[in-house]
Design an enzyme around this catalytic site. Structure first.
Site, short mmCIF file in Angstrom:
data_model
loop_
_atom_site.label_atom_id
_atom_site.label_comp_id
_atom_site.label_asym_id
_atom_site.label_seq_id
_atom_site.Cartn_x
_atom_site.Cartn_y
_atom_site.Cartn_z
N LYS A 38 13.45 -23.60 4.04
CA LYS A 38 14.45 -22.88 3.25
C LYS A 38 13.83 -21.62 2.66
O LYS A 38 12.71 -21.67 2.16
CB LYS A 38 14.94 -23.76 2.10
N ARG B 296 22.42 -35.54 7.17
CA ARG B 296 23.32 -36.23 8.11
C ARG B 296 22.53 -37.14 9.05
O ARG B 296 23.02 -38.18 9.49
CB ARG B 296 24.15 -35.20 8.87
N1 BES Z 1 20.57 -30.28 0.94
C1 BES Z 1 21.09 -29.24 1.74
C2 BES Z 1 22.48 -28.80 1.31
C3 BES Z 1 22.62 -28.18 -0.06
C4 BES Z 1 22.55 -26.82 -0.22
C5 BES Z 1 22.90 -28.96 -1.16
C6 BES Z 1 22.71 -26.24 -1.46
C7 BES Z 1 23.06 -28.39 -2.40
C8 BES Z 1 22.98 -27.04 -2.57
C9 BES Z 1 21.19 -29.69 3.19
O1 BES Z 1 20.22 -30.57 3.61
C10 BES Z 1 21.07 -28.48 4.04
O2 BES Z 1 20.04 -27.87 4.02
N2 BES Z 1 22.13 -28.16 4.78
C11 BES Z 1 22.14 -27.01 5.62
C12 BES Z 1 22.78 -27.40 6.93
C13 BES Z 1 22.64 -26.37 8.03
C14 BES Z 1 21.19 -26.20 8.41
C15 BES Z 1 23.46 -26.81 9.22
C16 BES Z 1 22.93 -25.92 4.92
O3 BES Z 1 23.89 -26.22 4.21
O4 BES Z 1 22.53 -24.77 5.07
MN MN Z 2 18.44 -29.57 4.25
#
Ligand code: BES
Ligand code: MN
Ligand code: ZN
Length: 503
Positions: free
Chosen positions: A276, A350
């Site tokens: 991230k 997921r």
């Molecule tokens: N934990 C994150 C989602 C999230 C983002 C929760 C901001 C709370 C606040 C999740 O694991 C994630 O990183 N999702 C990605 C999915 C994508 C790579 C398909 C996202 O939302 O960018």
């Molecule tokens: Mn994630």
């Protein structure tokens, strides 16, 4: 904090007297007017209705006027009566407590006003109590206390001319739920280094013992033996071992299938090799908020002695980048037999939920599955930070789910699950891809991925709680986790238990 309703006609002593006024009320329209201390009556009479003292919704004024019994009054604008809603009631309750914390008032009294034959009911009392408890919470375990200690409200006393026998019990129930919510916030707020999967499992064990839930924790070797390749795959990049937490509550008949609650337990989400960027990583110790909500809801069900069976399953992992981590392009063999193609290591939630859903179906044959997860940033983009995104494989649950949201205060809003979206999660070299090739509809794609692992005959709800994971201004909650999902799950459990919700 102790909340109580006292049957009386006179004002007892307290730090502050809280007075709600609707916008159209004249000073002496307040049904308790004659009991107010004279200086306060004087202040209200001379200033109410002036530009600096209008009882519009959300306004608040502190009138300092030391008298024998109270040190001052807090005037709260209730707005126009026809615009009053239970939603405002929750915010008012939190606003009150947050002001008390700011001013360091330790005791409050509030005479109850009701209008035109509107009864004070037990649900409202319970709901308000939950809000008071939520607003009095702060995560300060690792901070030195300020001089005078942490602000907190000791006593919140409502005054009524008549009380009903059920009111005290309603307060107790509200408090039980409020405490479960705050315990869930404690779990979530604890940073990643102090809340590893192993520590989360230990906490779950402790909580379970207290609430008399059955607890079972699967270790990494046990998961390996079972074939939970999805969870193990995500966990590979971390030096922390994954744990699979199982809590059971038996409040129903022995043969009755349980309600299964599955909570995402990513104790820290760095994104993995798809690391991230800053600032997206900053709150990612809260990525186990779904797991915390599942645990919190189970303890609340047990304390409320709800007549149903329930099981909570929390896959707990840390998502880290390393030489041993899973890679984009990897193929993971999930417990279901389906092969998951990793398109993005940051779509880890997921993946671990897939194994948890399969495990629930295989070993518990649940009457219904609800999963709770901080699954996608896209859910936050879709709804903003004021509602949970809900998905379900049973169209008729959408209205019910929203109603549960209104009653409980965990507001939810549905998004579609049409089959046309299925193509978004088709794998190229594996069966299911954990991320779509498009940048759009990310919350739906996440839900669609999960649905591939749900038996179509099992009623299923997916709550993407990423939007409400952290508090925002106007929530009147302290910084950090909100305990989102607990109230919704408890209300669902109640409706399942008394067959208002048929599954
Ligand atoms: N934990 C994150 C989602 C999230 C983002 C929760 C901001 C709370 C606040 C999740 O694991 C994630 O990183 N999702 C990605 C999915 C994508 C790579 C398909 C996202 O939302 O960018
Ligand atoms: Mn994630
Ligand atoms: Zn995540």
């Amino acid at each position: 904090m102790k909340v109580s309703i006292k049957r009386t006609g006179v004002l007892p002593s307290a730090d502050v007297l809280v007075l709600g006024y609707f916008a159209d009320m004249k000073p002496n329209d307040h049904p308790w007017w004659s009991t107010f201390p004279t200086p306060i009556r004087h202040l209200i009479r001379t200033r109410l209705g002036q530009p600096d003292l209008r009882m519009d919704w959300g306004n608040s004024y502190v009138l300092r006027s030391p008298t024998g019994r109270v040190k001052g009054a807090l005037l709260l604008g209730l707005g126009k009566w026809p615009e009053w809603t239970g939603r405002r009631g929750r915010l008012l309750a939190r606003h009150m407590v947050s002001l008390a914390r700011q001013h360091r008032w330790r005791s409050m009294i509030m005479p109850i006003i009701h209008r035109r034959g509107v009864e004070v009911d037990e649900t409202t009392i319970e709901q308000r109590t939950i809000s008071y408890a939520m607003a009095d919470y702060e995560f300060h375990r690792w901070r030195t206390a300020p001089p005078g200690g942490w602000p907190s409200v000791d006593r919140l006393t409502f005054l009524a001319r008549e009380t009903k026998p059920g009111w005290e019990a309603a307060i107790r129930r509200g408090f039980m739920i409020g405490q479960s919510i705050n315990a869930s916030r404690d779990l979530a707020n604890t940073p990643g280094g102090k809340m590893t999967p192993t520590m989360l499992a230990a906490e779950a064990r402790r909580v379970a013992k207290e609430a008399r839930l059955t607890v079972k924790i699967l270790s990494q070797p046990q998961m390996k033996r079972l074939g939970m390749g999805a969870i193990l795959g995500v966990a590979r990049g971390s030096s922390e071992e994954p744990k699979f937490i199982i809590l059971e509550y038996h409040g129903g008949r022995k043969i009755q299938p349980p309600l299964a609650i599955i909570g995402k337990g990513v104790t820290f989400d760095s994104g993995g090799l798809n690391l991230k960027p800053e600032p997206a990583m900053s709150d990612m110790h809260l990525d186990m908020s779904g797991g915390a909500a599942a645990i919190g809801a189970m303890t609340a069900m047990a304390k409320l002695k709800l007549p149903l069976n329930a099981v909570a399953l929390v896959p707990a992992v840390e998502n880290m980048p390393s030489g041993s981590g899973y890679r984009p392009g990897d193929l993971l063999h999930s417990l279901s037999g389906k092969v998951i193609e990793i398109a993005n290591t940051d779509a880890e939630g997921r993946v671990i939920l897939a194994d948890a859903i399969t495990y629930a179906q295989k070993f518990f044959k649940p009457r219904m599955i609800v999963d709770v997860a901080t699954l996608t940033g896209a859910a936050v983009v879709a709804l903003g930070q004021r509602a949970i995104v809900m998905f379900t494989n049973r169209g008729d649950f959408e209205a019910e789910g929203r109603a549960i949201g209104e009653t409980s205060g965990d507001y939810v809003w549905p998004l579609p699950m049409w089959e046309e979206y299925d193509s978004e999660v088709k794998g190229t070299f594996g069966d299911v891809a954990n991320a779509s090739k498009t940048r759009y509809g990310g919350a739906i794609n996440g839900a669609k991925f999960l649905q591939q692992f749900v038996d179509p005959h099992t009623p299923w709800v997916h709550l993407d709680i990423a939007p409400t994971m952290t508090s925002i201004e106007g929530d009147y909650l302290t910084k950090g986790a909100t305990g989102t999902g607990v109230r919704w799950l408890v209300e669902l459990a109640r409706r399942v238990a008394d067959s208002r919700f048929k599954v």
